[in-house]
Design an enzyme around this catalytic site. Sequence first.
Site, PDB file in Angstrom:
ATOM      1  N   TYR A  15     -26.596 -59.230  23.310  1.00  0.00           N
ATOM      2  CA  TYR A  15     -27.801 -58.663  22.675  1.00  0.00           C
ATOM      3  C   TYR A  15     -27.824 -58.958  21.177  1.00  0.00           C
ATOM      4  O   TYR A  15     -28.878 -59.183  20.588  1.00  0.00           O
ATOM      5  CB  TYR A  15     -27.899 -57.160  22.967  1.00  0.00           C
ATOM      6  CG  TYR A  15     -28.451 -56.895  24.344  1.00  0.00           C
ATOM      7  CD1 TYR A  15     -27.598 -56.699  25.442  1.00  0.00           C
ATOM      8  CD2 TYR A  15     -29.824 -56.913  24.586  1.00  0.00           C
ATOM      9  CE1 TYR A  15     -28.106 -56.516  26.715  1.00  0.00           C
ATOM     10  CE2 TYR A  15     -30.337 -56.723  25.867  1.00  0.00           C
ATOM     11  CZ  TYR A  15     -29.473 -56.529  26.937  1.00  0.00           C
ATOM     12  OH  TYR A  15     -29.984 -56.370  28.203  1.00  0.00           O
ATOM     13  N   ARG A  50     -29.193 -62.373  20.965  1.00  0.00           N
ATOM     14  CA  ARG A  50     -30.641 -62.378  21.244  1.00  0.00           C
ATOM     15  C   ARG A  50     -31.416 -61.765  20.079  1.00  0.00           C
ATOM     16  O   ARG A  50     -32.485 -62.251  19.683  1.00  0.00           O
ATOM     17  CB  ARG A  50     -30.922 -61.640  22.554  1.00  0.00           C
ATOM     18  CG  ARG A  50     -30.473 -62.403  23.779  1.00  0.00           C
ATOM     19  CD  ARG A  50     -30.671 -61.601  25.045  1.00  0.00           C
ATOM     20  NE  ARG A  50     -32.075 -61.272  25.270  1.00  0.00           N
ATOM     21  CZ  ARG A  50     -32.475 -60.367  26.166  1.00  0.00           C
ATOM     22  NH1 ARG A  50     -31.575 -59.710  26.889  1.00  0.00           N
ATOM     23  NH2 ARG A  50     -33.751 -60.108  26.335  1.00  0.00           N
ATOM     24  N   ASP A 108     -38.733 -57.938  22.576  1.00  0.00           N
ATOM     25  CA  ASP A 108     -38.768 -58.400  21.181  1.00  0.00           C
ATOM     26  C   ASP A 108     -39.911 -57.696  20.442  1.00  0.00           C
ATOM     27  O   ASP A 108     -40.707 -56.991  21.045  1.00  0.00           O
ATOM     28  CB  ASP A 108     -38.927 -59.944  21.129  1.00  0.00           C
ATOM     29  CG  ASP A 108     -40.251 -60.437  21.718  1.00  0.00           C
ATOM     30  OD1 ASP A 108     -40.222 -61.345  22.569  1.00  0.00           O
ATOM     31  OD2 ASP A 108     -41.312 -59.897  21.327  1.00  0.00           O
ATOM     32  N   HIS A 163     -40.175 -52.254  29.228  1.00  0.00           N
ATOM     33  CA  HIS A 163     -38.744 -52.472  29.436  1.00  0.00           C
ATOM     34  C   HIS A 163     -37.941 -52.145  28.181  1.00  0.00           C
ATOM     35  O   HIS A 163     -36.816 -52.614  28.014  1.00  0.00           O
ATOM     36  CB  HIS A 163     -38.470 -53.930  29.871  1.00  0.00           C
ATOM     37  CG  HIS A 163     -39.013 -54.230  31.231  1.00  0.00           C
ATOM     38  ND1 HIS A 163     -39.284 -55.492  31.668  1.00  0.00           N
ATOM     39  CD2 HIS A 163     -39.338 -53.398  32.263  1.00  0.00           C
ATOM     40  CE1 HIS A 163     -39.760 -55.439  32.905  1.00  0.00           C
ATOM     41  NE2 HIS A 163     -39.807 -54.189  33.282  1.00  0.00           N
ATOM     42  N   CYS A 193     -18.899 -37.188  19.173  1.00  0.00           N
ATOM     43  CA  CYS A 193     -19.384 -37.901  20.371  1.00  0.00           C
ATOM     44  C   CYS A 193     -18.556 -39.178  20.544  1.00  0.00           C
ATOM     45  O   CYS A 193     -18.336 -39.921  19.588  1.00  0.00           O
ATOM     46  CB  CYS A 193     -20.861 -38.260  20.231  1.00  0.00           C
ATOM     47  SG  CYS A 193     -21.465 -39.228  21.640  1.00  0.00           S
TER      48      CYS A 193
HETATM   49  C1  BV8 Z   1     -35.930 -49.977  38.719  1.00  0.00           C
HETATM   50  C2  BV8 Z   1     -34.997 -55.622  29.614  1.00  0.00           C
HETATM   51  C3  BV8 Z   1     -35.410 -48.028  39.944  1.00  0.00           C
HETATM   52  C4  BV8 Z   1     -33.561 -56.058  29.530  1.00  0.00           C
HETATM   53  C5  BV8 Z   1     -35.746 -56.303  31.827  1.00  0.00           C
HETATM   54  C6  BV8 Z   1     -35.613 -56.121  45.396  1.00  0.00           C
HETATM   55  C7  BV8 Z   1     -36.988 -56.272  45.453  1.00  0.00           C
HETATM   56  C8  BV8 Z   1     -37.806 -55.748  44.460  1.00  0.00           C
HETATM   57  C9  BV8 Z   1     -37.253 -55.043  43.373  1.00  0.00           C
HETATM   58  C10 BV8 Z   1     -35.887 -54.915  43.332  1.00  0.00           C
HETATM   59  C11 BV8 Z   1     -35.067 -55.445  44.328  1.00  0.00           C
HETATM   60  N1  BV8 Z   1     -33.792 -55.163  43.990  1.00  0.00           N
HETATM   61  C12 BV8 Z   1     -33.775 -54.462  42.836  1.00  0.00           C
HETATM   62  C13 BV8 Z   1     -35.044 -54.291  42.439  1.00  0.00           C
HETATM   63  C14 BV8 Z   1     -35.506 -53.569  41.256  1.00  0.00           C
HETATM   64  C15 BV8 Z   1     -35.371 -54.445  40.008  1.00  0.00           C
HETATM   65  C16 BV8 Z   1     -36.077 -55.765  40.197  1.00  0.00           C
HETATM   66  O1  BV8 Z   1     -37.271 -55.851  40.047  1.00  0.00           O
HETATM   67  N2  BV8 Z   1     -35.313 -56.800  40.535  1.00  0.00           N
HETATM   68  C17 BV8 Z   1     -35.964 -58.073  40.843  1.00  0.00           C
HETATM   69  C18 BV8 Z   1     -35.672 -59.082  39.758  1.00  0.00           C
HETATM   70  C19 BV8 Z   1     -35.442 -58.523  42.198  1.00  0.00           C
HETATM   71  N3  BV8 Z   1     -36.032 -53.688  38.978  1.00  0.00           N
HETATM   72  C20 BV8 Z   1     -35.331 -52.790  38.278  1.00  0.00           C
HETATM   73  O2  BV8 Z   1     -34.137 -52.617  38.399  1.00  0.00           O
HETATM   74  C21 BV8 Z   1     -36.142 -51.929  37.332  1.00  0.00           C
HETATM   75  N4  BV8 Z   1     -35.778 -50.571  37.533  1.00  0.00           N
HETATM   76  O3  BV8 Z   1     -36.427 -50.505  39.673  1.00  0.00           O
HETATM   77  O4  BV8 Z   1     -35.399 -48.726  38.716  1.00  0.00           O
HETATM   78  C22 BV8 Z   1     -35.042 -46.651  39.582  1.00  0.00           C
HETATM   79  C23 BV8 Z   1     -35.993 -45.649  39.745  1.00  0.00           C
HETATM   80  C24 BV8 Z   1     -35.639 -44.358  39.434  1.00  0.00           C
HETATM   81  C25 BV8 Z   1     -34.351 -44.070  38.947  1.00  0.00           C
HETATM   82  C26 BV8 Z   1     -33.422 -45.108  38.771  1.00  0.00           C
HETATM   83  C27 BV8 Z   1     -33.765 -46.401  39.089  1.00  0.00           C
HETATM   84  C28 BV8 Z   1     -35.828 -52.307  35.898  1.00  0.00           C
HETATM   85  C29 BV8 Z   1     -36.326 -53.688  35.610  1.00  0.00           C
HETATM   86  C30 BV8 Z   1     -36.249 -53.952  34.097  1.00  0.00           C
HETATM   87  C31 BV8 Z   1     -35.164 -54.961  33.809  1.00  0.00           C
HETATM   88  N5  BV8 Z   1     -35.160 -55.272  32.372  1.00  0.00           N
HETATM   89  N6  BV8 Z   1     -35.742 -56.512  30.511  1.00  0.00           N
HETATM   90  C32 BV8 Z   1     -33.400 -57.314  28.727  1.00  0.00           C
HETATM   91  O5  BV8 Z   1     -34.401 -57.936  28.326  1.00  0.00           O
HETATM   92  O6  BV8 Z   1     -32.231 -57.669  28.475  1.00  0.00           O
HETATM   93  S1  BV8 Z   1     -36.624 -57.371  32.794  1.00  0.00           S
HETATM   94  C33 BV8 Z   1     -36.695 -58.913  32.076  1.00  0.00           C
HETATM   95  O7  BV8 Z   1     -37.259 -59.724  33.072  1.00  0.00           O
HETATM   96  C34 BV8 Z   1     -37.609 -59.054  30.866  1.00  0.00           C
HETATM   97  O8  BV8 Z   1     -38.193 -57.842  30.458  1.00  0.00           O
HETATM   98  C35 BV8 Z   1     -38.722 -59.999  31.316  1.00  0.00           C
HETATM   99  O9  BV8 Z   1     -39.995 -59.669  30.892  1.00  0.00           O
HETATM  100  C36 BV8 Z   1     -38.645 -59.830  32.776  1.00  0.00           C
HETATM  101  C37 BV8 Z   1     -39.090 -61.020  33.509  1.00  0.00           C
HETATM  102  O10 BV8 Z   1     -38.118 -62.112  33.141  1.00  0.00           O
HETATM  103  P1  BV8 Z   1     -38.543 -63.707  32.852  1.00  0.00           P
HETATM  104  O11 BV8 Z   1     -38.620 -64.373  34.182  1.00  0.00           O
HETATM  105  O12 BV8 Z   1     -37.838 -64.401  31.747  1.00  0.00           O
HETATM  106  O13 BV8 Z   1     -39.811 -63.624  32.258  1.00  0.00           O
HETATM  107  P2  BV8 Z   1     -40.916 -63.753  33.109  1.00  0.00           P
HETATM  108  O14 BV8 Z   1     -40.700 -63.087  34.440  1.00  0.00           O
HETATM  109  O15 BV8 Z   1     -41.910 -63.187  32.276  1.00  0.00           O
HETATM  110  O16 BV8 Z   1     -40.966 -65.410  33.423  1.00  0.00           O
HETATM  111  C38 BV8 Z   1     -41.323 -66.289  32.425  1.00  0.00           C
HETATM  112  C39 BV8 Z   1     -42.771 -66.684  32.776  1.00  0.00           C
HETATM  113  O17 BV8 Z   1     -43.354 -67.252  31.646  1.00  0.00           O
HETATM  114  C40 BV8 Z   1     -42.796 -67.722  33.882  1.00  0.00           C
HETATM  115  O18 BV8 Z   1     -43.792 -67.416  34.823  1.00  0.00           O
HETATM  116  C41 BV8 Z   1     -43.156 -69.013  33.133  1.00  0.00           C
HETATM  117  O19 BV8 Z   1     -43.950 -69.896  33.919  1.00  0.00           O
HETATM  118  C42 BV8 Z   1     -43.988 -68.466  32.008  1.00  0.00           C
HETATM  119  N7  BV8 Z   1     -44.025 -69.267  30.789  1.00  0.00           N
HETATM  120  C43 BV8 Z   1     -43.060 -70.088  30.302  1.00  0.00           C
HETATM  121  N8  BV8 Z   1     -43.480 -70.624  29.113  1.00  0.00           N
HETATM  122  C44 BV8 Z   1     -44.725 -70.126  28.884  1.00  0.00           C
HETATM  123  C45 BV8 Z   1     -45.073 -69.257  29.932  1.00  0.00           C
HETATM  124  N9  BV8 Z   1     -46.244 -68.615  29.988  1.00  0.00           N
HETATM  125  C46 BV8 Z   1     -47.103 -68.816  28.971  1.00  0.00           C
HETATM  126  N10 BV8 Z   1     -46.835 -69.633  27.911  1.00  0.00           N
HETATM  127  C47 BV8 Z   1     -45.664 -70.296  27.844  1.00  0.00           C
HETATM  128  N11 BV8 Z   1     -45.403 -71.117  26.795  1.00  0.00           N
HETATM  129 ZN    ZN Z   2     -23.496 -40.078  20.983  1.00  0.00          ZN
END
Ligand code: BV8
Ligand code: ZN
Length: 269
Positions: free
Chosen positions: A84, A87, A122, A137, A176
Amino acid sequence: MPSPESPRSVQPEEVTAVEVPPAVLELARSARRVCVLTGAGMSAESGIPTFRDVQVGLWERFDPMELASPEAWRHDPAQVWAWYSWRASLVRAAQPNAGHEALAAWQQRAGVDLQVATQNVDDLHERGGAEVLAHIHGSLFALRCDTCDRPSHTAYRDLAEPVAEVDPPACEREGCEGQVRPGVVWFGEALPQEEFFAAVEAAQEADLVLVVGTSGLVHPAATIPHLAGARGVPVVEINPRETEVSEAADHVWRATAAQALPALLAQLG
Ligand code: BV8
Ligand code: ZN
């Protein structure tokens, strides 16, 4: 339907000069309430790798999905804090791109209520002049204690290049034993409810939803365009590639954020 290509950063030279699709222009001209949902692709043209870009250098052999998790933090906080810190150094060195600035300009237009809800951690929307309704997020620079949750006023160490381990700061609170963590939502952690529901409501109440630069792979963020569409809100995807949300879009505009958004703003007159 061909499977969506793997999400990665796309630079403008990879996409031909953009012409605004007439249907998108028409929707943008008549919309009074616009909700823009952005993902990592929004920051790609600022040089910030998207979440699934091949990681470079030292981080190449790590999967961001693994590092962005409570398990990784428990296992090796110094490694996660180093990632991080790297990043954060990239974001600090980056500039908002023309897409960030176009959204800020659109937000200033009289008679338009434009809300930005971002998955990105960001601060480039804000540095580009936009108000952000929700960081669903979390935020890279919102540091807090992993034990007592107290917001921390420490900062990441500025790194000129990636390093493997950086010890996270200790919590400033007397007695803490906690460590300072990034204020982001890790995989397996719940999203901040207020932010998430604010984003859902803005999308459902909008006259137009733009989904910019997200692969739609991460849930529950990926459900927001579907929730808007189910209310009959027109959904436009701006993304050079097909994604998991393309199906939910009424119009797909295969262009990059920093090309499409300024072109659209220019046509709004
Ligand atoms: C939760 C912060 C429950 C951290 C991030 C199975 C099926 C479905 C869901 C799940 C599953 N197993 C587990 C899950 C849940 C899981 C999930 O979704 N997993 C998926 C991946 C399988 N989700 C979670 O765990 C969430 N929490 O469900 O909690 C819960 C409920 C109650 C109590 C307890 C728990 C939490 C998810 C949040 C994770 N954190 N970010 C960090 O940044 O370090 S997510 C992270 O991925 C980023 O925020 C980012 O936005 C996101 C997507 O990643 P990328 O692929 O890089 O970005 P993006 O998807 O936006 O892709 C890039 C795109 O841009 C592409 O389409 C590309 O074509 C396009 N592009 C490229 N260049 C350009 C462009 N577009 C325009 N212009 C350009 N120039
Ligand atoms: Zn603390």
